[in-house]
Design a protein around this motif. Structure first.
Motif, PDB file in Angstrom:
ATOM      1  N   LEU A 244       0.817  -1.214   0.000  1.00 49.49           N
ATOM      2  CA  LEU A 244       0.000   0.000   0.000  1.00 49.49           C
ATOM      3  C   LEU A 244       0.849   1.262   0.000  1.00 49.49           C
ATOM      4  CD1 LEU A 244      -2.711  -0.977   2.655  1.00 49.49           C
ATOM      5  CD2 LEU A 244      -3.114  -0.652   0.210  1.00 49.49           C
ATOM      6  N   GLN A 245       2.102   1.142   0.452  1.00 51.75           N
ATOM      7  CA  GLN A 245       2.946   2.325   0.626  1.00 51.75           C
ATOM      8  C   GLN A 245       3.469   2.837  -0.715  1.00 51.75           C
ATOM      9  OE1 GLN A 245       6.543   2.929   0.453  1.00 51.75           O
ATOM     10  NE2 GLN A 245       6.184   5.020   1.197  1.00 51.75           N
ATOM     11  N   GLY A 246       3.536   4.144  -0.816  1.00 54.40           N
ATOM     12  CA  GLY A 246       4.105   4.761  -2.007  1.00 54.40           C
ATOM     13  C   GLY A 246       3.083   5.577  -2.785  1.00 54.40           C
ATOM     14  N   LYS A 253      -0.714  14.407 -11.939  1.00 54.50           N
ATOM     15  CA  LYS A 253      -1.729  13.567 -11.289  1.00 54.50           C
ATOM     16  C   LYS A 253      -1.053  12.524 -10.404  1.00 54.50           C
ATOM     17  CE  LYS A 253      -5.509  13.993 -14.655  1.00 54.50           C
ATOM     18  NZ  LYS A 253      -4.932  15.002 -15.563  1.00 54.50           N
ATOM     19  N   SER A 254      -1.395  12.559  -9.113  1.00 53.49           N
ATOM     20  CA  SER A 254      -0.867  11.602  -8.143  1.00 53.49           C
ATOM     21  C   SER A 254      -2.019  11.042  -7.317  1.00 53.49           C
ATOM     22  CB  SER A 254       0.142  12.278  -7.202  1.00 53.49           C
ATOM     23  OG  SER A 254       1.189  12.876  -7.923  1.00 53.49           O
ATOM     24  N   HIS A 255      -1.769   9.949  -6.646  1.00 53.40           N
ATOM     25  CA  HIS A 255      -2.762   9.421  -5.692  1.00 53.40           C
ATOM     26  C   HIS A 255      -2.163   9.503  -4.292  1.00 53.40           C
ATOM     27  CE1 HIS A 255      -0.529   5.643  -5.057  1.00 53.40           C
ATOM     28  NE2 HIS A 255      -0.331   5.621  -6.356  1.00 53.40           N
ATOM     29  N   LYS A 256      -3.007   9.378  -3.282  1.00 55.94           N
ATOM     30  CA  LYS A 256      -2.511   9.456  -1.910  1.00 55.94           C
ATOM     31  C   LYS A 256      -1.755   8.177  -1.552  1.00 55.94           C
ATOM     32  CE  LYS A 256      -7.004   7.923  -0.127  1.00 55.94           C
ATOM     33  NZ  LYS A 256      -8.244   8.366   0.528  1.00 55.94           N
ATOM     34  N   PHE A 259      -0.876   3.464   2.344  1.00 54.32           N
ATOM     35  CA  PHE A 259      -0.379   2.889   3.609  1.00 54.32           C
ATOM     36  C   PHE A 259      -0.638   3.862   4.748  1.00 54.32           C
ATOM     37  CE2 PHE A 259       3.105   2.436   6.722  1.00 54.32           C
ATOM     38  CZ  PHE A 259       2.889   1.133   7.141  1.00 54.32           C
ATOM     39  N   TYR A 260      -0.213   5.113   4.565  1.00 53.66           N
ATOM     40  CA  TYR A 260      -0.386   6.093   5.638  1.00 53.66           C
ATOM     41  C   TYR A 260      -1.851   6.497   5.796  1.00 53.66           C
ATOM     42  CZ  TYR A 260       4.625   6.094   5.896  1.00 53.66           C
ATOM     43  OH  TYR A 260       5.934   5.679   6.058  1.00 53.66           O
ATOM     44  N   HIS A 261      -2.608   6.453   4.698  1.00 53.83           N
ATOM     45  CA  HIS A 261      -4.056   6.661   4.811  1.00 53.83           C
ATOM     46  C   HIS A 261      -4.673   5.569   5.686  1.00 53.83           C
ATOM     47  CE1 HIS A 261      -8.308   6.947   3.780  1.00 53.83           C
ATOM     48  NE2 HIS A 261      -8.259   5.687   3.349  1.00 53.83           N
ATOM     49  N   GLY A 288      -7.119  -4.011  -1.335  1.00 51.32           N
ATOM     50  CA  GLY A 288      -7.216  -4.369  -2.751  1.00 51.32           C
ATOM     51  C   GLY A 288      -6.765  -3.276  -3.701  1.00 51.32           C
ATOM     52  N   LYS A 289      -6.331  -2.122  -3.192  1.00 49.42           N
ATOM     53  CA  LYS A 289      -5.995  -1.006  -4.083  1.00 49.42           C
ATOM     54  C   LYS A 289      -4.771  -1.263  -4.974  1.00 49.42           C
ATOM     55  CE  LYS A 289      -8.331   3.079  -2.376  1.00 49.42           C
ATOM     56  NZ  LYS A 289      -8.209   4.437  -1.825  1.00 49.42           N
ATOM     57  N   PRO A 290      -3.679  -1.825  -4.453  1.00 51.18           N
ATOM     58  CA  PRO A 290      -2.538  -2.053  -5.353  1.00 51.18           C
ATOM     59  C   PRO A 290      -2.890  -2.911  -6.565  1.00 51.18           C
ATOM     60  CG  PRO A 290      -1.833  -2.265  -3.075  1.00 51.18           C
ATOM     61  CD  PRO A 290      -3.331  -2.157  -3.052  1.00 51.18           C
TER      62      PRO A 290
END
Length: 472
Positions: A244-246, A253-256, A259-261, A288-290
């Motif tokens: 999840l990290q990174g 355009k970036s996403h949050k 991991f920290y979220h 499931g996001k990655p």
């Protein structure tokens, strides 16, 4: 700290000291009880160490009570314990330990008090207080545990590389104590964890989960998880969370960082629940996001379907981690699958049908789902947070309104399959299931009320279309 006055206030300490003197043994209360006494934390586990046979001392202490005191003896480990009301009291002989590289099971030999304290994991757990008459209440602190408590430091009594290589579970314990006590880990001790993180692979999943559970149940579990991540311990047993990290970027355009979220969601939910499995739902809600991350030139980064993918991942994660494969796993899986659904209900145009379906799918867990959804609001823009929370207030009011009217939270079909078979003289078959499903859908869509009369009326109409006839 007046150890003598405290020990004199409890019968167990003077009793053990008196019996140890009669047996000619040195006896001490050690470890966590001493630490928590200094920290003014409640502790119901008392550990005694004697220079000699701990089992013999335990037997004599148990026999000294007029009423029966349960005694458990573990000869292979040289330990015994007794239970006194809500106190767990353990006895062991002082020992020294050595280890093979491929096992965390020690080779144990009789030892001195100094050797016994030296083998312990951290200085804050390597203190002893005598219960013998001649020095009753005297603190023995060879590794400056008191000083480390005052400075809020986790540190090993001897070389941390050896300490952690001998028993890699101690690395998890270091982070667990840091999280529970909100202490810092001394730099050399932390670097030894980084050095030996791979050694965690010889530790059973059950023991790792025992420590992880204690971290999850702390008031601010993100602290422990950040230490697990930086030390690379997390990488050894929870790679899905590490993934999840990174942050990925294409152009502007970036996403949050998910991991920290996730850690923020976990911290957000913690004040509102002591339910371990609801906290696990917070940990896994975006797992499931990655696997679902995609980039579209216009939409930017998307994670479509991550809730369904995450729900499918839950059983595998639970199985590997030796977490319970029962209703608790299904509860977490359900919340992961549904965690986006309430967000879709914030519109004023939302239909009662959509609300009914959420109530039907969430059942009795709908309140926990809303708690998770509220925790999932992690924007740094306070106005945005307040706007989302106000929307969720409206959703909850709508859930209450629809549930009072339609009673679908724990939906039970007004007409059972057995009744359908009896009415139309049918055997268990596909058509029975189809009729039940059509009645359920009609109720959820608001076409009929959730009552038997309207359900039967619809049943007869559906059956007629299928060419079924009632028995007279």
């Amino acid at each position: 700290m007046n150890f003598k006055a405290h020990l004199e206030s409890l019968d167990i300490f003077t009793r053990v000291g008196k019996i140890a003197d009669e047996l000619g043994l040195e006896a001490y209360v050690v470890g966590g009880y001493v630490r928590d006494l200094i920290l003014n934390r409640p502790c119901k586990d008392i550990d005694f160490v004697c220079v000699g046979s701990g089992i013999n001392l335990a037997q004599k202490v148990a026999d000294s009570y007029q009423e029966h005191v349960p005694l458990s003896v573990f000869k292979n480990f040289g330990t015994a314990n007794i239970r006194l009301e809500d106190w767990e009291v353990e006895f062991v002989g002082a020992r020294r330990e050595s280890y093979r590289h491929d096992s965390r099971k020690p080779i144990v030999e009789d030892g001195t008090l100094q050797e016994d304290l030296e083998r312990r994991d951290f200085t804050i757990n390597a203190m002893a207080v005598s219960v013998n008459a001649h020095n009753f209440g005297e603190l023995i602190d060879p590794f400056n545990g008191i000083s480390d408590i005052k400075s809020k430091t986790i540190k090993t009594p001897t070389d941390p590389i050896i300490t952690f290589s001998d028993d890699p579970l101690r690395m998890m314990r270091a982070i667990r104590f840091a999280a529970q006590l909100h202490f810092d880990i001394e730099p050399d001790t932390f670097m030894a964890i980084v050095h030996d993180a791979h050694r965690l692979q010889i530790v059973s999943a059950e023991r790792i989960m025992d420590e992880l559970t204690k971290i999850i149940m702390t008031p601010k579990p993100s602290y422990g998880f950040k230490l697990l991540f930086v030390s690379k311990l997390l990488h050894q047993f929870f790679p899905e969370m590490v993934e999840l990290q990174g942050v990925d970027s294409v152009g502007d355009k970036s996403h949050k960082d998910n991991f920290y979220h996730t850690l923020q969601v976990l911290d957000n939910i913690t004040p509102n629940t002591d339910n371990l499995w609801l906290r696990w739902a917070a940990i896994l809600h975006d797992i499931g996001k990655p696997a679902t991350k995609r980039f579209h030139p216009k939409a930017g980064w998307t994670f479509h379907g991550h809730e369904d993918k995450g729900a499918r991942m839950v059983p595998g994660i639970f199985r590997r981690m030796k977490l319970p494969m029962d209703e608790r796993m299904k509860y977490v899986q359900k919340l992961v699958r549904l965690h986006l659904r309430p967000i879709a209900l914030v519109s004023d145009k939302v239909t009662d049908s959509a609300v009914r379906r959420l109530l039907f799918d969430a059942g009795d867990d709908v309140n926990d789902l809303m708690t998770l959804c509220r925790a999932d609001i992690t924007s740094k823009n306070n106005n945005k947070v307040q706007r989302f929370l106000a929307n969720f207030d409206k959703v909850e009011a709508k859930l209450i309104e629809v549930e009072e009217k339609d009673q679908v939270r724990n939906f039970q079909p007004p007409v059972s399959g057995e009744e359908i078979m009896e009415i139309f003289n049918l055997q268990p078959s596909k058509v029975v299931g189809e009729l039940k499903e059509e009645i359920k859908e009609a109720i959820l869509n608001g076409q009929i009320q959730n009552n038997k009369a309207e359900a039967l009326d619809l049943l007869y109409k559906l059956a007629e279309r299928k060419g079924l006839k009632k028995l007279l």
